[in-house]
Structures are given as structure tokens and as C-alpha cells.
Enzyme design. Structure first.
Site, short mmCIF file in Angstrom:
data_model
loop_
_atom_site.label_atom_id
_atom_site.label_comp_id
_atom_site.label_asym_id
_atom_site.label_seq_id
_atom_site.Cartn_x
_atom_site.Cartn_y
_atom_site.Cartn_z
N ASP A 16 0.87 -1.17 0.00
CA ASP A 16 0.00 0.00 0.00
C ASP A 16 0.91 1.22 0.00
OD1 ASP A 16 -2.22 1.65 0.14
OD2 ASP A 16 -2.54 1.37 2.29
N SER A 17 0.31 2.37 -0.20
CA SER A 17 1.10 3.60 -0.18
C SER A 17 1.51 3.99 1.23
CB SER A 17 0.31 4.74 -0.83
OG SER A 17 -0.92 4.94 -0.15
N GLY A 49 -3.19 8.79 -4.22
CA GLY A 49 -4.44 9.25 -4.82
C GLY A 49 -4.36 10.56 -5.57
N CYS A 79 -3.97 -1.13 -1.88
CA CYS A 79 -4.20 0.29 -2.19
C CYS A 79 -5.34 0.40 -3.21
CB CYS A 79 -2.93 0.89 -2.76
SG CYS A 79 -3.10 2.61 -3.32
N GLU A 158 -5.50 7.50 11.69
CA GLU A 158 -4.07 7.51 11.99
C GLU A 158 -3.78 8.11 13.35
OE1 GLU A 158 -1.55 8.95 8.92
OE2 GLU A 158 -2.18 7.40 7.49
N CYS A 192 -11.74 2.67 1.49
CA CYS A 192 -10.38 3.08 1.86
C CYS A 192 -9.93 2.17 3.00
CB CYS A 192 -10.36 4.54 2.30
SG CYS A 192 -8.78 5.08 3.02
N THR A 193 -8.69 1.73 2.95
CA THR A 193 -8.23 0.75 3.93
C THR A 193 -8.07 1.34 5.34
OG1 THR A 193 -5.96 1.15 3.14
CG2 THR A 193 -7.12 -0.78 2.28
N HIS A 194 -8.14 2.65 5.49
CA HIS A 194 -8.14 3.24 6.83
C HIS A 194 -9.50 3.09 7.51
CE1 HIS A 194 -4.45 5.23 5.51
NE2 HIS A 194 -4.29 5.75 6.72
#
Length: 278
Positions: A16-17, A49, A79, A158, A192-194
Site C-alpha cells: 500500500d502507499s 491518490g 491500495c 491515523e 479506503c483501507t483506513h
């Protein structure tokens, strides 16, 4: 050990980024606890993105090539941006199975929706790509998709602001905007993976805003399920062993390690984060 046994014992690569892909690693580890995983977060160039498709493909090739050097048997692109534009390039260049998160998420949403009306919250880049509506249409042509960028959910995840007044109000505002109008969704994709870190708040607020239960689809969990199916179909499942995890980043390994435990849902237990160059 036969050639097939050696192949099945090889690790799975995930990239992922940045940090978000660790929620996909978590889903894979829960679904396939015997697998060895190698994760690469391209933290030096996050976010993807905002980049052009040409640049994203170039970055993705670099990440895929580095992971291939670790002898991986399969690549999972955690991602959404890369999943939207670069999967075919990676499949050709790496000559191995490559799985993204968009198609599994879209397929799971079609299965979860009884009405065919599906909502997607994601980053602006993923929404702008139109990847989720295209993927949903490939599985169910009569389905309708409504998308909304929800960028503030990334810093909340985060920073660890996963419950309480602030994330609740932010999520509520986004979902009120998404659910305004005639399209009454009954399934919501976390694009979104978050976002899975905030899934509890999202599920509660979706039900509150809609006045009924909304099926919340985690693309990472859906991808883990399809990874299981692919490994079994190809005879590549690693069985009878305890899996492990190797973590690599391209910048700020210390900061990554501080936050990684939250995304993985467990302590790192002395696991080191290695800094690598692409």
C-alpha cells in the site's frame, strides 16, 4: 520438499502507499493464520491518490518488483488507487496472481445489497476514478452506486480518534450527505483501507441516519476471502504451520511502528520495521 510444497510455503506480498494496507494484512492473517506475509508501505511517496495514472503505475511496479524479490507466491494490492489503475500491468510484469481490493469489495457489496442500491465512501482519488461503480456494474448491471469522498476519516484513523464525539460527528456529516436524495442505499462499502478502524462508528451512524440497518462492507475482509479461494484453487495454501509477518517501509519506520499496532489490532511484539529503497 516438492516444487508445489515449496511454492505453497512461499510468502504472500502485500503493499500500500502507507499504513492503511495493514487492515488488509490483519484481515488476511485472521482468515489465513498459516500464511507468511511480507508488507511494504511506500511511506516516502504517500498518498498515491493525488498522482497521475502513469505515476501510480510506475510506483506500483517498483513495489511489486521489490516484493517479488522476496519469493512471494501471490501479490495483494491493498491500495484502492493502485487497484483501480495498475492490476493488469502488475499481472503481466510479475507473472503471478495479483489481487486488488476493489473487485472483491464490489462483489461483496452486490451480495450484501437486497435492493441493488450501494453506497461507497472513499478518498477523493478513488471516488474520482469511478472504479467502484465500474466494478459493481461488472457484477450486477442493474445496481446503482452513490459515492462520496470522506477524506477526514484518514487522519482520524491515523491519530487513533476511533470513537467519541469528534469521529461520530464527522462520520454523521458524511453519511447524511451520502444518504440525502432518492437513492436509499442498503449496503455501504468502506472504500479506503483506513476506514475499517472506524467501522463501529460508521455502522452505528449509518443505521441512525437511514433509520434501519445498513450492511457495511470491508473491502479488505472481502479480499482476504477471495485470496483464500485463489490459494485453494491453485494448490498454494500453506497449511499446518504458524504464519509470520515482515514489515517494510520506504520512509519513517519509527513513526510507522508507532501506529502499526492500531491498524493490525495487536502489538508488534518486537517485530522490526525495515526501511528499504525503491
Amino acid at each position: 520438499m516438492s516444487g508445489m510444497e515449496k511454492r505453497s510455503a512461499a510468502p504472500i506480498g502485500v503493499f500500500d502507499s502507507g499504513l492503511g494496507g495493514l487492515t488488509v494484512v490483519r484481515a488476511i492473517a485472521e482468515a489465513l493464520p498459516g500464511e507468511e506475509l511480507v508488507y511494504l508501505g511506500d511511506t516516502a511517496r504517500v498518498p498515491y491518490g493525488t498522482r497521475s495514472a502513469h505515476t501510480v503505475i510506475r510506483y506500483a511496479r517498483g513495489c511489486g518488483t521489490l516484493l517479488a524479490k522476496h519469493g512471494i507466491k501471490m501479490l495483494v494490492v491493498a491500495c484502492n488507487t493502485v487497484s483501480a489503475v495498475a492490476l493488469d500491468h502488475l499481472r503481466v510484469e510479475l507473472d503471478m496472481p495479483v489481487l486488488g481490493v476493489i473487485e472483491p469489495g464490489a462483489r461483496a457489496a452486490v451480495r450484501a445489497s437486497k435492493s441493488g442500491r450501494i453506497g461507497v465512501i472513499a478518498t477523493a482519488g478513488t471516488v474520482g476514478s469511478g472504479a467502484y461503480p465500474r466494478a459493481v456494474a461488472s457484477f450486477e448491471t442493474r445496481a446503482e452506486v452513490k459515492q462520496l469522498p470522506a477524506p477526514l476519516l484518514v487522519p482520524l484513523a491515523e491519530e487513533g480518534w476511533l470513537d467519541g464525539e469528534v469521529p461520530t460527528l464527522v462520520v454523521r456529516r458524511y453519511l447524511e450527505d451520502l444518504m440525502r436524495g432518492d437513492l436509499q442505499i442498503d449496503a455501504l462499502v468502506l472504500g479506503c483501507t483506513h476506514y475499517p478502524l472506524l467501522s463501529g462508528v460508521i455502522r452505528e451512524e449509518a443505521a441512525r441516519v437511514a433509520g434501519r440497518e445498513i450492511a457495511v462492507v470491508d473491502s479488505g475482509v472481502a479480499a482476504a476471502g477471495e485470496l483464500d479461494e485463489t490459494l485453494r484453487a491453485r494448490g498454494l495454501l500453506r497449511e499446518g504451520a504458524s504464519g509470520g509477518l515482515k514489515l517494510m517501509v520506504t520512509d519513517r519506520p519509527g513513526r510507522f511502528a508507532e501506529v502499526a499496532a492500531r491498524f493490525l489490532g495487536r502489538d508488534l511484539d518486537g517485530l522490526e520495521v525495515e526501511q528499504v529503497d525503491l
